[in-house]
Enzyme design. Structure first.
Site, PDB file in Angstrom:
ATOM      1  N   ASP A   1       0.829  -1.202   0.000  1.00 37.39           N
ATOM      2  CA  ASP A   1       0.000   0.000   0.000  1.00 37.39           C
ATOM      3  C   ASP A   1       0.867   1.258   0.000  1.00 37.39           C
ATOM      4  O   ASP A   1       0.553   2.238  -0.676  1.00 37.39           O
ATOM      5  CB  ASP A   1      -0.914   0.016   1.235  1.00 37.39           C
ATOM      6  CG  ASP A   1      -1.887  -1.159   1.213  1.00 37.39           C
ATOM      7  OD1 ASP A   1      -2.673  -1.308   2.161  1.00 37.39           O
ATOM      8  OD2 ASP A   1      -1.836  -1.941   0.237  1.00 37.39           O
TER       9      ASP A   1
ATOM     10  N   GLU B   1       3.718   1.797  -1.320  1.00 39.29           N
ATOM     11  CA  GLU B   1       4.260   2.070  -2.663  1.00 39.29           C
ATOM     12  C   GLU B   1       3.164   2.678  -3.532  1.00 39.29           C
ATOM     13  O   GLU B   1       3.391   3.637  -4.273  1.00 39.29           O
ATOM     14  CB  GLU B   1       4.794   0.770  -3.273  1.00 39.29           C
ATOM     15  CG  GLU B   1       5.216   0.848  -4.745  1.00 39.29           C
ATOM     16  CD  GLU B   1       6.370   1.816  -5.015  1.00 39.29           C
ATOM     17  OE1 GLU B   1       6.923   2.339  -4.034  1.00 39.29           O
ATOM     18  OE2 GLU B   1       6.670   2.065  -6.196  1.00 39.29           O
ATOM     19  N   TYR B   2       1.937   2.125  -3.409  1.00 39.16           N
ATOM     20  CA  TYR B   2       0.805   2.683  -4.176  1.00 39.16           C
ATOM     21  C   TYR B   2       0.633   4.155  -3.789  1.00 39.16           C
ATOM     22  O   TYR B   2       0.498   5.030  -4.659  1.00 39.16           O
ATOM     23  CB  TYR B   2      -0.475   1.898  -3.889  1.00 39.16           C
ATOM     24  CG  TYR B   2      -1.698   2.507  -4.560  1.00 39.16           C
ATOM     25  CD1 TYR B   2      -2.486   3.428  -3.877  1.00 39.16           C
ATOM     26  CD2 TYR B   2      -2.007   2.224  -5.888  1.00 39.16           C
ATOM     27  CE1 TYR B   2      -3.568   4.032  -4.491  1.00 39.16           C
ATOM     28  CE2 TYR B   2      -3.094   2.829  -6.508  1.00 39.16           C
ATOM     29  CZ  TYR B   2      -3.866   3.734  -5.804  1.00 39.16           C
ATOM     30  OH  TYR B   2      -4.925   4.347  -6.423  1.00 39.16           O
TER      31      TYR B   2
ATOM     32  N   LYS C   1     -26.837 -11.986  -1.812  1.00 41.79           N
ATOM     33  CA  LYS C   1     -27.609 -10.752  -1.967  1.00 41.79           C
ATOM     34  C   LYS C   1     -27.083  -9.764  -0.930  1.00 41.79           C
ATOM     35  O   LYS C   1     -27.387  -9.859   0.248  1.00 41.79           O
ATOM     36  CB  LYS C   1     -29.095 -11.012  -1.756  1.00 41.79           C
ATOM     37  CG  LYS C   1     -29.950  -9.783  -2.083  1.00 41.79           C
ATOM     38  CD  LYS C   1     -31.431 -10.090  -2.087  1.00 41.79           C
ATOM     39  CE  LYS C   1     -32.248  -8.887  -2.519  1.00 41.79           C
ATOM     40  NZ  LYS C   1     -31.905  -7.655  -1.747  1.00 41.79           N
TER      41      LYS C   1
ATOM     42  N   LYS D   1     -30.363 -16.896 -10.292  1.00 40.57           N
ATOM     43  CA  LYS D   1     -30.785 -16.436 -11.619  1.00 40.57           C
ATOM     44  C   LYS D   1     -30.560 -17.530 -12.659  1.00 40.57           C
ATOM     45  O   LYS D   1     -29.531 -18.194 -12.652  1.00 40.57           O
ATOM     46  CB  LYS D   1     -29.944 -15.213 -12.050  1.00 40.57           C
ATOM     47  CG  LYS D   1     -29.924 -14.081 -11.053  1.00 40.57           C
ATOM     48  CD  LYS D   1     -28.904 -13.023 -11.469  1.00 40.57           C
ATOM     49  CE  LYS D   1     -28.839 -11.908 -10.450  1.00 40.57           C
ATOM     50  NZ  LYS D   1     -27.821 -10.888 -10.786  1.00 40.57           N
TER      51      LYS D   1
ATOM     52  N   LYS E   1     -34.301 -15.403   0.599  1.00 40.39           N
ATOM     53  CA  LYS E   1     -33.766 -14.632   1.720  1.00 40.39           C
ATOM     54  C   LYS E   1     -33.560 -15.502   2.949  1.00 40.39           C
ATOM     55  O   LYS E   1     -34.116 -16.604   3.045  1.00 40.39           O
ATOM     56  CB  LYS E   1     -34.741 -13.489   2.083  1.00 40.39           C
ATOM     57  CG  LYS E   1     -35.292 -12.709   0.934  1.00 40.39           C
ATOM     58  CD  LYS E   1     -34.445 -11.524   0.516  1.00 40.39           C
ATOM     59  CE  LYS E   1     -34.493 -10.385   1.489  1.00 40.39           C
ATOM     60  NZ  LYS E   1     -35.302  -9.234   1.114  1.00 40.39           N
TER      61      LYS E   1
HETATM   62  C1  LIG Z   1     -32.419  -6.214  -7.754  1.00 37.03           C
HETATM   63  C2  LIG Z   1     -31.247  -7.173  -7.872  1.00 37.03           C
HETATM   64  C3  LIG Z   1     -30.367  -7.366  -6.814  1.00 37.03           C
HETATM   65  N1  LIG Z   1     -29.388  -8.264  -6.993  1.00 37.03           N
HETATM   66  N2  LIG Z   1     -28.381  -8.637  -6.118  1.00 37.03           N
HETATM   67  C4  LIG Z   1     -27.665  -9.556  -6.770  1.00 37.03           C
HETATM   68  N3  LIG Z   1     -26.586 -10.195  -6.249  1.00 37.03           N
HETATM   69  N4  LIG Z   1     -28.136  -9.759  -8.023  1.00 37.03           N
HETATM   70  C5  LIG Z   1     -29.203  -8.940  -8.165  1.00 37.03           C
HETATM   71  N5  LIG Z   1     -30.029  -8.774  -9.219  1.00 37.03           N
HETATM   72  C6  LIG Z   1     -31.051  -7.894  -9.085  1.00 37.03           C
HETATM   73  O1  LIG Z   1     -31.935  -7.680 -10.081  1.00 37.03           O
HETATM   74  C7  LIG Z   1     -31.747  -8.443 -11.321  1.00 37.03           C
HETATM   75  C8  LIG Z   1     -32.246  -9.865 -11.118  1.00 37.03           C
HETATM   76  C9  LIG Z   1     -32.576  -7.740 -12.398  1.00 37.03           C
END
Ligand SMILES: Cc1c[n+]2nc(N)[nH]c2nc1OC(C)C
Length: 324
Positions: A32, A34-35, A116, A291, A315
Site C-alpha cells: 500500500d 508504494e501505491y 444478496k 438467476k 432470503k
Molecule cells: C435487484 C437485484 C439485486 N441483486 N443482487 C444480486 N446479487 N443480483 C441482483 N439482481 C437484481 O436484479 C436483477 C435480477 C434484475
C-alpha cells in the site's frame, strides 16, 4: 528521457493497474505504501503541470464542491426489484413456474447463484470507457444523480481497463459498507458526539446521500456489480455468469462467492453454504439471488410487472436486530 506528459500518462496507467490488482483481483502486486507514493507522485506532477489535467485521472476522485441537491436520472431500462422466496418449497415453486412457462428446458437447468448484499442498488454509466454518470435505484424508474459520490468509492474504476471500451455500458450493482468499516465509523461518530448508524445498510445509504463528496470519500464504501443495464457498441456474452466475468476483466469488482449451480439440489446447497458463511463474510447479506444463467432463457421469461420471472431472491430469516 520521458516528457512530463509521458510520465503523467504512465503513472495513470500504473495506478489503474494496481487498483485493478488490489480491488478487483484481491492480488496486490505492491505494498500500500508504494501505491500511495505513486499516487502522490502523480498528484504532484498534475499540480505542477495543470495543462495535462484529466478528470478521469485516478487522482480525480473527490468532487469540487458540495451539491445544493441531487438531480434526477431516468433509468433507460427500469431497475426492477426481486420476487422473494423464504423456503425450499417456495424456491421449487419458482422453478416449476419456469418449467410450466418454458415447456422444454435444458437438463440440467443452470443457475448463476449470488449472495444478496444488503446495501443500495446503483447504476453506473461508462461512456467510451470513462465513468460519466451514476444514480440510485430510486423507485426503479427514476433515481438520484450521485455521480460525485460514486466517484469517491475506491474500488469503482473511473476508467474501464480495456483498449476498446463499449460506446455505452451501464453497470448495475450494490454499494455496501463492510462491517469493520461500519463499526469504525460508529466509534468515530460516538467520539465526536455525532449520530451513529443503526446498521451498515443505513450507513451506506446515508453516505451516498451526502451532498458533500468530501464526506462520502471518508466513508468505507464498496461496490459489487451484479448485472448490466444499457450496453451499446459491444457484443455481450450469452450467459449471466460470463457477463460478470467480462465485467471483472475490464476492472469492475464482482463478488467472489458467485458461482454456477447445475440443478435445483446444487442451488439449495449454495443457499445453505451461504447461510453458513454469512457470519464470517465481513459484510451483511440478506439472502441469495438465484438467476437463470442463460440470457436467451431470461429474455424468453421476461419480467412480471415489477420483477423478473427468471430470478428470485431466496432470503434468510430476518436476523435478530443487533443492538448497536
Ligand atoms: C435487484 C437485484 C439485486 N441483486 N443482487 C444480486 N446479487 N443480483 C441482483 N439482481 C437484481 O436484479 C436483477 C435480477 C434484475
Amino acid at each position: 528521457e520521458q516528457t512530463f506528459a509521458q510520465q503523467i500518462e504512465q503513472l495513470r496507467q500504473t495506478l489503474r493497474y494496481h487498483e485493478y490488482q488490489y480491488h478487483v483481483l484481491d492480488e496486490p502486486k505492491i505494498p500500500d505504501a508504494e501505491y500511495d507514493r505513486l499516487f502522490h507522485q502523480l498528484k504532484a506532477l498534475e499540480q505542477a503541470h495543470p495543462e495535462f489535467a484529466d478528470s478521469h485521472s485516478p487522482t480525480q476522485r473527490v468532487g469540487a464542491k458540495p451539491l445544493a441537491g441531487f438531480a434526477q436520472v431516468t433509468h433507460e431500462i427500469p431497475m426492477l426489484s426481486l420476487d422473494n422466496a423464504f423456503s425450499d418449497e417456495e424456491f421449487n415453486a419458482f422453478v416449476k413456474r419456469i418449467q410450466d412457462r418454458l415447456g422444454v428446458l435444458p437438463e440440467p437447468l443452470t443457475f448463476c447463484c449470488e449472495p444478496k448484499l444488503d446495501g443500495l442498488a446503483v447504476s453506473i454509466l461508462y461512456e467510451n470507457g470513462v465513468l460519466t454518470q451514476a444514480a440510485t435505484r430510486g423507485d426503479g424508474t427514476t433515481g438520484e444523480d450521485i455521480t460525485a459520490n460514486i466517484r469517491t468509492i475506491r474500488n469503482i474504476p473511473l476508467q474501464l481497463l480495456t483498449d476498446n471500451p463499449p460506446a455505452r455500458l451501464e453497470v448495475r450493482g450494490e454499494v455496501f459498507m463492510p462491517q469493520a468499516g461500519f463499526e469504525k465509523l460508529n466509534e468515530m461518530a460516538l467520539a465526536k458526539g455525532e449520530k451513529t448508524f443503526a446498521n451498515p445498510r443505513n450507513a451506506a445509504a446515508g453516505s451516498l446521500r451526502q451532498l458533500d463528496p468530501k464526506i462520502t470519500r471518508q466513508r468505507p464504501l464498496m461496490l459489487n456489480a451484479y448485472g448490466i443495464g444499457v450496453a451499446e457498441g459491444v457484443l455481450l456474452p450469452d450467459t449471466h455468469f460470463a457477463r460478470l466475468q467480462w465485467l471483472k476483466s475490464i476492472g469492475i469488482p464482482v463478488n467472489k462467492e458467485i458461482e454456477l449451480c447445475n440443478g435445483v439440489e446444487n442451488v439449495l446447497k449454495f443457499y445453505r453454504t451461504m447461510a453458513e458463511k454469512r457470519p464470517h463474510l465481513g459484510y451483511d447479506i440478506d439472502g441469495t439471488v438465484l438467476k437463470i444463467n442463460d440470457i436467451a432463457l431470461q429474455e424468453q421469461l421476461g419480467f412480471i410487472s415489477k420483477a423478473p420471472r427468471w430470478a428470485i431472491a431466496y432470503k434468510f430469516p430476518a436476523q435478530e436486530e443487533l443492538t448497536v
